[in-house]
Enzyme design. Structure first.
Site, short mmCIF file in Angstrom:
data_model
loop_
_atom_site.label_atom_id
_atom_site.label_comp_id
_atom_site.label_asym_id
_atom_site.label_seq_id
_atom_site.Cartn_x
_atom_site.Cartn_y
_atom_site.Cartn_z
N HIS A 247 0.81 -1.21 0.00
CA HIS A 247 0.00 0.00 0.00
C HIS A 247 0.85 1.27 0.00
CE1 HIS A 247 -3.78 1.85 -0.11
NE2 HIS A 247 -4.42 1.12 0.78
N ASP B 224 -1.88 2.09 -4.93
CA ASP B 224 -3.16 2.54 -4.40
C ASP B 224 -4.22 1.47 -4.61
OD1 ASP B 224 -2.08 4.97 -3.65
OD2 ASP B 224 -2.56 5.92 -5.57
#
Length: 451
Positions: free
Chosen positions: A423, A427
């Site tokens: 992450h 995204d």
């Protein structure tokens, strides 16, 4: 006679130390030139260390599980001639026997089962561990008698056990069937001591609650298993991945009915000529094509430098279970392979990994990984990213399920893709769009072959 010292070799790739995962020889053994002395593990693979000379093993440089620096003493040999060690002259191998004998037996004044701390013997300038003697089993010595006395005795169905009323009442209160208790009194009469021995035996894993059925025996053992070799490397890599990478997992359902139908047709038509196709080569092709639209998932992240490197070639890691543990052989330039070529490479690398013959460069350098447990794949999983990559695609098992289609219920073959992403650099929207692109290729499999 002289001493020849074999040192931990430099196996390349900037490796500073190697872990000893297996000794093929022991002190006192006679070895020949090119005989394998030890297996050592680097960050990438297991390496066999051969002997460059004939000789007799005097000392080993460490225990299994220990890491030795490159250049450290690995094995010391006694050889004919001067040898390469300029210290004191070699002593006969038999001279080490008295030192070893000091710990060969359990000292008489120590408690039963006590294992002394490992001692060390000195050969020249090197000290090496002498294994401590194995502890006696729980059923050995005087304990064996108690255990035997407490074990169940099987009588004929019509044979009534002999016991005093007080013993019978106590057995009833304890939930013990006298039919299964051995008697040490006259004519096999059961005594209070026999009940005590029976209970002691039950605590050691014999009959439970008066039953002679071993399926219900209590178990009290335990085993300490050290993590060494590949298992340790796997643990360290998983710990690094979970500590460094903030994972998030995205799961999507894929209808693979048409894909499985096409695969069946291709195998019927080309199977003998080109080899059979499984699902994985087709999934690999879908991933390669989706990466063209989302190159950010085909990358590696250098945490320390803060640099994400995106790759044009797709070097696909294929998580493979072996007897030694999980390994990830790499299918290089997957973008340049058709499904049959990919299938052959999968088989070749999987066999090399399982037999321990995979080279270091075949186990490193992947840019994205696929993991699958086949029919054991479950419905949903949360795969761990192969650090320093930023994405891993997990395959779950295919199930026949009812699906509403055109207003009616039909049976379809459905499969989940459970995929994890870093992450920090991927995204959620990008990850979802990437998996949706993979799904689109799999649900319209003809597009896998159309550029």
């Amino acid at each position: 006679m002289g001493i020849h010292v074999i040192k931990m070799p430099d196996v390349g790739e900037g490796i500073a130390e190697c872990e000893v995962v297996a000794w093929r020889v022991q002190p006192g053994d006679t070895v020949t030139e090119d005989q394998i002395l030890a297996d050592v593990m680097t960050d990438k693979a297991t390496v066999e260390i051969p002997s460059p000379v004939h000789g007799t093993v005097m000392a080993l440089g460490g225990k299994v599980g220990e890491s030795l620096a490159v250049g450290a003493e690995l094995v010391r040999l006694e050889i004919e001639g001067a040898g390469n060690f300029k210290g004191e002259a070699a002593k006969p191998a038999a001279a080490a026997a008295p030192a070893a004998a000091q710990v060969a037996d359990e000292p008489a004044d120590l408690p039963h089962g006590f294992v002394p701390e490992p001692q060390r013997i000195v050969a020249g300038a090197a000290s090496v561990p002498v294994p401590a003697p194995a502890a006696k089993s729980a059923g050995s010595g005087d304990r064996a008698g108690n255990g035997a006395a407490s074990r169940a005795t099987f009588r004929d169905a019509n044979e009534k056990p002999l016991a005093a009323p007080a013993v019978r009442k106590r057995a009833w209160d304890m939930g013990i069937e006298l039919q299964y208790v051995g008697g040490s009194g006259p004519a096999g009469r059961i005594t209070h001591a026999d009940l005590d021995n029976f209970v002691a035996g039950r605590k050691q894993g014999h009959a439970v609650h008066g039953s002679a059925d071993s399926r219900y025996a209590e178990l009290h053992g335990e085993e300490a298993v050290p993590l060494i070799g590949l298992r340790r490397k796997i643990a360290e890599k998983m710990q690094l991945s979970k500590r460094q990478i903030p994972h998030f997992t995205y799961v999507e359902e894929v209808d693979v009915t048409e894909l499985e139908a096409l695969r069946t047709q291709l195998n019927a038509r080309y199977g003998e000529e080109r080899g059979k196709l499984t699902l994985l080569p087709l999934l690999m092709r879908a991933v390669v094509l989706a990466i063209r639209k989302f190159p950010e998932v085909n990358a590696r992240f250098d945490d320390q430098a803060g640099i994400v490197t995106r790759y044009q070639p797709v070097h696909l890691g294929m998580a493979t279970q072996t007897d030694a543990g999980l390994m990830v052989p790499v299918i290089r330039n997957a973008e340049a392979r058709d499904p049959w070529n990919s299938a052959r490479e999968i088989l070749r690398l999987a066999e090399a990994a399982r037999t321990g013959k995979a080279a270091r460069d075949e186990l490193s350098g992947s840019t994205i990984t696929i993991t699958s447990l086949g029919p054991l794949g479950g419905i949903v999983s949360t795969p761990v990213i192969n650090h320093p990559e930023v994405a891993i695609v997990g395959v779950n098992r295919i199930l026949d399920r009812p699906v509403v289609k055109n207003g009616g219920l039909v049976a379809r073959k459905l499969m989940n893709l459970s995929s994890s992403f870093d992450h920090r650099v991927i995204d959620g929207m990008v990850a979802a769009e990437f998996i949706q692109a993979v799904r689109a290729y799999l649900e319209a499999p003809a597009t896998l072959f159309v550029e």
